[in-house]
Design a protein around this motif. Structure first.
Motif, mmCIF file in Angstrom:
data_model
loop_
_atom_site.group_PDB
_atom_site.id
_atom_site.type_symbol
_atom_site.label_atom_id
_atom_site.label_comp_id
_atom_site.label_asym_id
_atom_site.label_seq_id
_atom_site.Cartn_x
_atom_site.Cartn_y
_atom_site.Cartn_z
ATOM 1 N N THR B 5 33.324 13.605 69.351
ATOM 2 C CA THR B 5 34.563 12.893 70.247
ATOM 3 C C THR B 5 34.761 11.571 69.422
ATOM 4 O O THR B 5 33.760 10.791 69.669
ATOM 5 C CB THR B 5 34.249 12.746 71.623
ATOM 6 N N GLN B 6 36.068 11.319 69.078
ATOM 7 C CA GLN B 6 36.156 9.927 68.482
ATOM 8 C C GLN B 6 37.469 9.546 68.760
ATOM 9 O O GLN B 6 38.272 10.479 69.276
ATOM 10 C CB GLN B 6 36.420 9.936 67.005
ATOM 11 N N PRO B 7 38.018 8.308 69.084
ATOM 12 C CA PRO B 7 39.282 7.969 69.461
ATOM 13 C C PRO B 7 40.386 8.429 68.667
ATOM 14 O O PRO B 7 40.135 8.644 67.195
ATOM 15 C CB PRO B 7 39.262 6.324 69.403
ATOM 16 N N ILE B 8 41.503 8.771 69.130
ATOM 17 C CA ILE B 8 42.622 9.445 68.463
ATOM 18 C C ILE B 8 43.400 8.499 67.645
ATOM 19 O O ILE B 8 43.688 9.007 66.379
ATOM 20 C CB ILE B 8 43.754 9.918 69.338
ATOM 21 N N SER B 9 43.317 7.299 67.861
ATOM 22 C CA SER B 9 44.065 6.354 67.108
ATOM 23 C C SER B 9 43.294 4.770 67.305
ATOM 24 O O SER B 9 42.857 4.393 68.281
ATOM 25 C CB SER B 9 45.512 6.183 67.256
ATOM 26 N N MET B 10 43.438 3.888 66.011
ATOM 27 C CA MET B 10 43.144 2.586 66.312
ATOM 28 C C MET B 10 44.043 1.685 65.426
ATOM 29 O O MET B 10 44.665 2.250 64.148
ATOM 30 C CB MET B 10 41.795 2.424 65.835
ATOM 31 N N ASP B 11 44.237 0.702 65.682
ATOM 32 C CA ASP B 11 45.130 -0.388 65.037
ATOM 33 C C ASP B 11 44.248 -1.539 64.600
ATOM 34 O O ASP B 11 43.516 -2.043 65.398
ATOM 35 C CB ASP B 11 46.263 -0.660 65.934
ATOM 36 N N SER B 12 44.519 -2.027 63.429
ATOM 37 C CA SER B 12 43.854 -3.181 63.064
ATOM 38 C C SER B 12 44.628 -4.066 62.095
ATOM 39 O O SER B 12 45.937 -3.627 61.785
ATOM 40 C CB SER B 12 42.469 -2.812 62.275
ATOM 41 N N GLY B 15 42.113 -7.418 56.680
ATOM 42 C CA GLY B 15 40.707 -8.388 56.888
ATOM 43 C C GLY B 15 40.044 -8.529 57.796
ATOM 44 O O GLY B 15 38.901 -9.113 57.782
ATOM 45 N N GLN B 16 40.120 -7.421 58.884
ATOM 46 C CA GLN B 16 39.480 -7.660 59.971
ATOM 47 C C GLN B 16 38.475 -6.511 59.695
ATOM 48 O O GLN B 16 38.666 -5.616 58.826
ATOM 49 C CB GLN B 16 40.116 -7.077 61.211
ATOM 50 N N GLU B 17 37.193 -6.577 60.554
ATOM 51 C CA GLU B 17 36.376 -5.436 60.598
ATOM 52 C C GLU B 17 36.784 -4.324 61.401
ATOM 53 O O GLU B 17 37.032 -4.776 62.560
ATOM 54 C CB GLU B 17 34.936 -5.772 60.882
ATOM 55 N N VAL B 18 36.746 -3.109 61.100
ATOM 56 C CA VAL B 18 36.924 -1.969 61.977
ATOM 57 C C VAL B 18 35.701 -1.189 62.223
ATOM 58 O O VAL B 18 34.961 -0.628 61.082
ATOM 59 C CB VAL B 18 37.966 -1.069 61.309
ATOM 60 N N ASN B 19 35.332 -0.892 63.357
ATOM 61 C CA ASN B 19 34.319 -0.027 63.883
ATOM 62 C C ASN B 19 34.888 1.074 64.395
ATOM 63 O O ASN B 19 35.699 1.101 65.717
ATOM 64 C CB ASN B 19 33.480 -0.881 64.644
ATOM 65 N N ILE B 20 34.463 2.392 64.289
ATOM 66 C CA ILE B 20 34.994 3.426 64.834
ATOM 67 C C ILE B 20 34.029 4.225 65.183
ATOM 68 O O ILE B 20 32.986 4.685 64.436
ATOM 69 C CB ILE B 20 35.929 4.539 63.672
ATOM 70 N N THR B 21 33.735 4.526 66.465
ATOM 71 C CA THR B 21 32.531 5.037 67.405
ATOM 72 C C THR B 21 32.783 6.671 67.177
ATOM 73 O O THR B 21 33.935 7.077 67.718
ATOM 74 C CB THR B 21 32.121 4.616 68.381
ATOM 75 N N CYS B 22 31.805 7.310 67.034
ATOM 76 C CA CYS B 22 31.992 8.865 67.291
ATOM 77 C C CYS B 22 30.789 9.184 68.290
ATOM 78 O O CYS B 22 29.702 9.024 67.992
ATOM 79 C CB CYS B 22 31.800 9.468 66.046
#
Lengths: 114, 110
Positions: B5-12, B15-22
């Protein structure tokens, strides 16, 4: 090093016709896989070759689909006769034997059945 | 096969750090965690793979807690070209078939 190549990039056929998709894996990769994404769905596994042998064909939807890998090099996926629901993008991937278990994907063949 | 299960979408922003959790609560002992990236009109591309703790390569880092029930893909200093769909996959490498979920669509804005 050349990547996985697929031919054709796009195919448009009529329902009932036959289409053959080709995949050339990365040289030396014993493992070859077929996947597909039908419209709006997730990418689904179709089958897995180890050299010329079918290791896992649990994802093949029905007997209208025939995959071959003669000589353990390139592979073909034939759809005969094609149905409307076969439309989608067909991906091929290959991987080397052993760790890491990284699969290299081709760009896909977009199949449209009208 | 362990379900993810992971988020459907993310915005950033650039230059930012992006963390996607599963989340993968029923991960098995033999399962590895693998992340793929997919751009439009291309096949998925391997990013990183791990079993436990932390793995880092030139593209990303993968953090896996001790219980292995989740994992986090970290993309440092994203750029517009990181806009893509990111897939978290969990599977026994003995069965090589990959099971793709819906993925997370990351949109990076200027």
């Amino acid at each position: 090093e050349a990547g996985v190549t697929q031919f054709p990039s796009h195919s448009v056929i009529e329902k009932g016709q036959t289409v053959t998709l080709r995949c050339d894996p990365i040289s030396g990769h014993d493992n070859l896989y077929w996947y597909r994404r039908v419209m709006g769905k997730e990418i689904k596994f179709l089958l897995h070759f180890v050299k010329e042998s079918k290791q896992d064909e649990s994802g093949m939807p029905n007997n209208r689909f025939l995959a071959e890998r003669t000589g353990g090099t390139y592979s073909t996926l034939k759809v005969q006769p094609a149905e409307l629901e076969d439309s989608g993008v067909y991906f091929c991937a290959s991987s080397q034997p052993g760790f890491p278990y990284e699969q290299y994907f081709g760009p896909g063949t977009r199949l449209t059945v009208t | 096969l362990a379900k993810t299960t992971q988020p459907i979408s993310m915005d950033s922003y650039e230059g930012q750090e992006v963390n996607i959790t599963c989340s993968h609560n029923n991960i098995a002992t033999n399962d590895y965690i693998t992340w793929y990236q997919q751009f439009p009109s291309q096949g998925p591309r391997f990013i990183i793979q791990g079993y436990k703790t932390k793995v880092t390569n030139e593209v990303a880092s993968l953090f896996i807690p001790a219980d292995r029930k989740s994992s986090t893909l970290s993309l440092p200093r994203v750029s517009l070209s990181d806009t893509a769909v990111y897939y978290c996959l969990v599977g026994d490498t003995g069965r090589r078939a990959l099971t793709f979920g819906s993925g997370t669509r990351l949109q990076v804005q200027p």
